[in-house]
Design an enzyme around this catalytic site. Structure first.
Site, PDB file in Angstrom:
ATOM      1  N   LYS A 175       0.860  -1.192   0.000  1.00  0.00           N
ATOM      2  CA  LYS A 175       0.000   0.000   0.000  1.00  0.00           C
ATOM      3  C   LYS A 175       0.888   1.231   0.000  1.00  0.00           C
ATOM      4  O   LYS A 175       1.497   1.582   1.005  1.00  0.00           O
ATOM      5  CB  LYS A 175      -0.943   0.046   1.208  1.00  0.00           C
ATOM      6  CG  LYS A 175      -2.079   1.044   0.923  1.00  0.00           C
ATOM      7  CD  LYS A 175      -2.710   1.658   2.127  1.00  0.00           C
ATOM      8  CE  LYS A 175      -1.951   2.789   2.744  1.00  0.00           C
ATOM      9  NZ  LYS A 175      -1.811   4.002   1.909  1.00  0.00           N
ATOM     10  N   GLU A 251      10.081   1.518  10.525  1.00  0.00           N
ATOM     11  CA  GLU A 251      11.095   2.535  10.242  1.00  0.00           C
ATOM     12  C   GLU A 251      10.395   3.877  10.356  1.00  0.00           C
ATOM     13  O   GLU A 251       9.555   4.219   9.519  1.00  0.00           O
ATOM     14  CB  GLU A 251      11.687   2.308   8.845  1.00  0.00           C
ATOM     15  CG  GLU A 251      12.386   0.953   8.769  1.00  0.00           C
ATOM     16  CD  GLU A 251      13.213   0.745   7.509  1.00  0.00           C
ATOM     17  OE1 GLU A 251      12.999   1.444   6.514  1.00  0.00           O
ATOM     18  OE2 GLU A 251      14.085  -0.140   7.539  1.00  0.00           O
ATOM     19  N   CYS A 285      13.667  11.309   6.384  1.00  0.00           N
ATOM     20  CA  CYS A 285      13.689  10.851   7.782  1.00  0.00           C
ATOM     21  C   CYS A 285      15.076  11.042   8.380  1.00  0.00           C
ATOM     22  O   CYS A 285      15.224  11.261   9.569  1.00  0.00           O
ATOM     23  CB  CYS A 285      13.272   9.385   7.854  1.00  0.00           C
ATOM     24  SG  CYS A 285      14.260   8.325   6.779  1.00  0.00           S
ATOM     25  N   GLU A 378       9.878  16.597  14.777  1.00  0.00           N
ATOM     26  CA  GLU A 378      10.284  16.370  13.382  1.00  0.00           C
ATOM     27  C   GLU A 378       9.461  17.301  12.484  1.00  0.00           C
ATOM     28  O   GLU A 378       8.242  17.148  12.377  1.00  0.00           O
ATOM     29  CB  GLU A 378      10.026  14.915  12.991  1.00  0.00           C
ATOM     30  CG  GLU A 378      10.504  14.609  11.586  1.00  0.00           C
ATOM     31  CD  GLU A 378      10.151  13.202  11.118  1.00  0.00           C
ATOM     32  OE1 GLU A 378       9.013  12.762  11.364  1.00  0.00           O
ATOM     33  OE2 GLU A 378      11.012  12.559  10.507  1.00  0.00           O
TER      34      GLU A 378
END
Ligand code: NAD
Length: 490
Positions: A175, A251, A285, A378
Site C-alpha cells: 500500500k 522505520e 527521515c 520532526e
C-alpha cells in the site's frame, strides 16, 4: 485524466463501486491523475490473492536462481522505464526530476538486484556439532507481507521493502502512500512483464486509518508487516499487529543531529550539511535537522552554509536544473508552515529563508531554544535549527537529547574523536564526513521513537523469513534415550 488502478492477482482493477480520489501535483497544485480508492474490500481481495499465490503458487517453491532472474529482469525493466517512473514520483510529490531519475530509480532497481543476489548467497548456515549431530538453518519465507510506505521516497522505499520480501519467496500486498500512488502501480505492471506470477505482488491504493492501510494491519492472514512512516502511525500499527501477534518492522521518524567540530574540513562539512537538510526539501527521515557547530568555527561555517543554501535553485521540479521543489502536499505544507510561523512565539528567530509562493519553503535556518517545537519535533521540511557547542561532551549530550535515534553525522579530521563520538551517539546510523552513503548489507533502522527492528542484508532476511533449525544425528554411535529402541551395530 489517467486512472491509477489497483493491481490484484495480476489484474488492473478499480474499487468496488468505482470509488476514486485524486493525486495532486504540488507544483501546479492541480490534480493530475485519478486513483482507485481502496478500502477493506480491496485489502481483503489483495490479501486473498497473495495468500493463494503463497500457499499454492510457484513463487515460494522456486529456486533462488529462478526467482532472482525474475527480479533482475524487473530491475532491467525499471531502468528501461526510468523516465516514466521518475516523472510519476516527481508529479506526485514534487521531488526534483534530477533526483528521481539520477538517484531514486537507479537505487530502486539496485534494491531488486541486491536482494536477489543476497538471498541466493545467504540461503543457509551449517553448524557441525561435536556431539555427532549436525544442525543447519533453513530460511523459509514467512508468507504474506503487508508493506505500507510513505510518500517522501515513494518508489525507493517501496522497493526497499518489496525486494527483500520477494527475494526470500514471500508474496506481497503493497500500500503506497495516498499522495504518491502512481509509481507503485507501474512497478506491479513491470513485475508481471518480468514474469512474476499473478498474486505475488499486489498493490492496493487508499488511505491509512479506517481504510486500506488499517485493514491490512488487522488481517490475520498477513504474516509480516513492514512499515515506514511517522512514529505515531507506527504505534497504531504495532497495536493492530499485536492482536494477531504479527511481527512488525517499523522505520519511523527522525530528528538527526549534525555535529561540526572546529577541526572539520569545512569544504567537506558545508556541502554535506546543506545536502543533509535541504535535499528532497528536507522531507527525509535522515535529515540533519539539528545542526550543532563548535563555537570557534560557527561564524565562518554559518556564513558559508547559509550562502550555499540560498544558492540552491528553487523551481519547477520537472526542470532538470531544479534543486529544491515544493513540499509534497497542501496538508504537509500547512504543517511545516505552522512550525515556521511559531518560531518567534517559542523564543527563536529565523536567520535565513522562510516561506515562498505556493507550497514552497525556502532553505530556512533558525535559532531556537531547546524547548521550541521546531527544535524538538520532526518538521520534515527544509528547516534547520543551529546551535553552538563548546566541548565534545556537550555536543554528544545535545545530539542525544531527543526521543528519536535514527541517525547522526559528524564532521571532524580527528580519527579518535570520530570513533569515540560514533560510539557515544544514540542512533541506528552514524556518518562521519559524509551523509546518506549506504551499503545495503548494513543494518538500517532506528533507536527509541525512530523504530523497531532493522532491515538491510541479513537483517531483512531475519525479518522476512521463518528461520528453521534442522538437527540430525549423523553418527551411528550418538546416544539414544535409554527407554528408546536400540540400534543394531553394523
Ligand atoms: P504516515 O505515517 O502518515 O503514512 C505512512 C503510510 O502509512 C501511508 O501509506 C499511510 O496511508 C499509512 N497509514 C497511516 N495511518 C495508518 C494506519 N492507522 N494503519 C495503516 N496504515 C496507515 O507517514 P508519511 O507522512 O507518509 O511519511 C513521513 C514520515 O515517514 C516521517 O515521519 C518520516 O520521518 C518517516 N520516514 C521514515 C523513514 C525511515 O526509514 N525511518 C523513511 C522515510 C520516512
Amino acid at each position: 485524466m489517467d486512472l491509477v488502478p489497483h493491481v490484484i492477482d495480476g489484474e488492473e482493477v478499480e474499487s468496488e463501486g468505482g470509488a476514486r480520489f485524486h493525486t495532486v501535483d504540488p507544483w501546479t497544485r492541480e490534480a493530475w491523475a485519478e486513483v482507485a480508492l481502496g478500502g477493506q474490500g480491496e485489502a481483503d481481495r489483495a490479501v486473498a490473492a497473495a495468500r493463494r499465490a503463497f500457499d499454492d503458487g510457484p513463487w515460494p517453491r522456486m529456486g533462488f536462481a529462478e526467482r532472482g532472474a525474475v527480479l533482475h529482469r524487473l530491475a532491467d525493466l525499471m531502468v528501461e522505464h526510468t523516465e516514466e517512473l521518475a516523472l510519476a514520483d516527481t508529479r506526485d510529490m514534487g521531488k526534483p526530476i534530477s533526483d528521481s531519475t539520477g538517484k531514486d530509480v537507479p537505487r530502486s532497481a539496485l534494491n531488486f538486484r541486491f536482494f536477489a543476489d543476497h538471498a541466493r548467497l545467504a540461503a543457509g548456515e551449517a553448524l557441525p556439532m561435536d556431539t555427532g549431530h549436525h544442525a543447519y538453518t533453513r530460511f523459509e519465507p514467512a508468507g504474506v507481507v503487508a508493506a505500507i510506505a510513505p510518500w517522501n521516497f515513494p518508489l525507493m522505499l517501496e522497493t526497499w521493502k518489496v525486494a527483500p520480501a520477494l527475494a526470500w519467496g514471500n508474496t506481497v500486498v503493497l500500500k503506497p502512500a495516498e499522495d504518491t500512488p502512481t509509481s507503485a502501480t507501474m512497478l506491479a505492471r513491470l513485475a508481471l512483464e518480468a514474469g512474476m506470477p499473478p498474486g505475488v505482488l499486489n498493490v492496493v491504493h487508499g488511505f491509512g486509518p479506517d481504510s486500506a492501510g488499517q485493514a491490512l494491519t488487522e488481517d490475520p492472514r498477513v504474516d509480516r508487516i513492514t512499515f515506514t512512516g511517522e512514529s505515531g502511525t507506527g504505534r497504531a500499527i504495532a497495536r493492530a499487529a499485536a492482536a494477531n501477534l504479527t511481527p512488525v518492522s517499523l522505520e519511523l521518524g527522525g530528528k538527526g543531529a549534525n555535529l561540526v567540530f572546529a577541526d572539520a574540513d569545512l569544504d567537506t562539512a558545508v556541502p554535506w550539511s546543506v545536502q543533509a537538510i535541504f535535499s528532497n526539501a528536507g522531507q527525509v527521515c535522515l535529515a540533519g535537522s539539528r545542526l550543532f557547530v563548535e563555537r570557534s568555527v560557527m561564524p565562518e561555517f554559518l556564513a558559508r552554509f547559509t550562502a550555499a543554501a540560498a544558492a540552491l535553485r528553487l523551481g519547477d521540479p520537472k526542470d532538470r536544473a531544479t534543486q529544491l521543489g515544493p513540499l509534497a502536499s497542501e496538508e504537509h505544507y500547512k504543517k511545516v508552515r505552522s512550525y515556521v510561523d511559531g518560531i518567534e512565539a517559542d523564543g527563536g528567530e529565523v536567520l535565513a529563508g522562510g516561506l515562498d509562493d505556493g507550497w514552497v519553503v525556502r532553505p530556512t535556518v533558525v535559532h531556537a531554544p531547546p524547548t521550541a517545537r521546531v527544535y524538538r519535533e520532526e518538521v520534515f521540511g527544509p528547516v534547520v535549527v543551529v546551535q553552538p557547542f563548546d566541548s565534545e561532551a556537550e555536543a554528544v549530550a545535545l545530539a542525544n537529547d531527543t526521543p528519536y535515534g535514527l541517525n547522526a553525522m559528524l564532521f571532524t579530521e580527528n580519527l579518535s574523536r570520530a570513533h569515540r563520538v560514533s560510539a557515544a551517539l544514540k542512533a541506528g546510523t552514524v556518518w562521519t564526513n559524509c551523509f546518506f552513503i549506504r551499503d545495503l548489507r548494513a543494518p538500517f533502522g532506528g533507536v527509541g521513537d525512530s523504530g523497531v527492528g532493522r532491515e538491510g542484508g541479513s537483517f531483512s532476511r531475519e525479518f522476512f523469513t521463518e528461520p528453521k533449525a534442522v538437527v540430525m544425528a549423523i553418527h551411528d554411535d550418538v546416544p539414544v534415550p535409554s527407554s528408546g529402541p536400540r540400534r543394531s551395530a553394523q
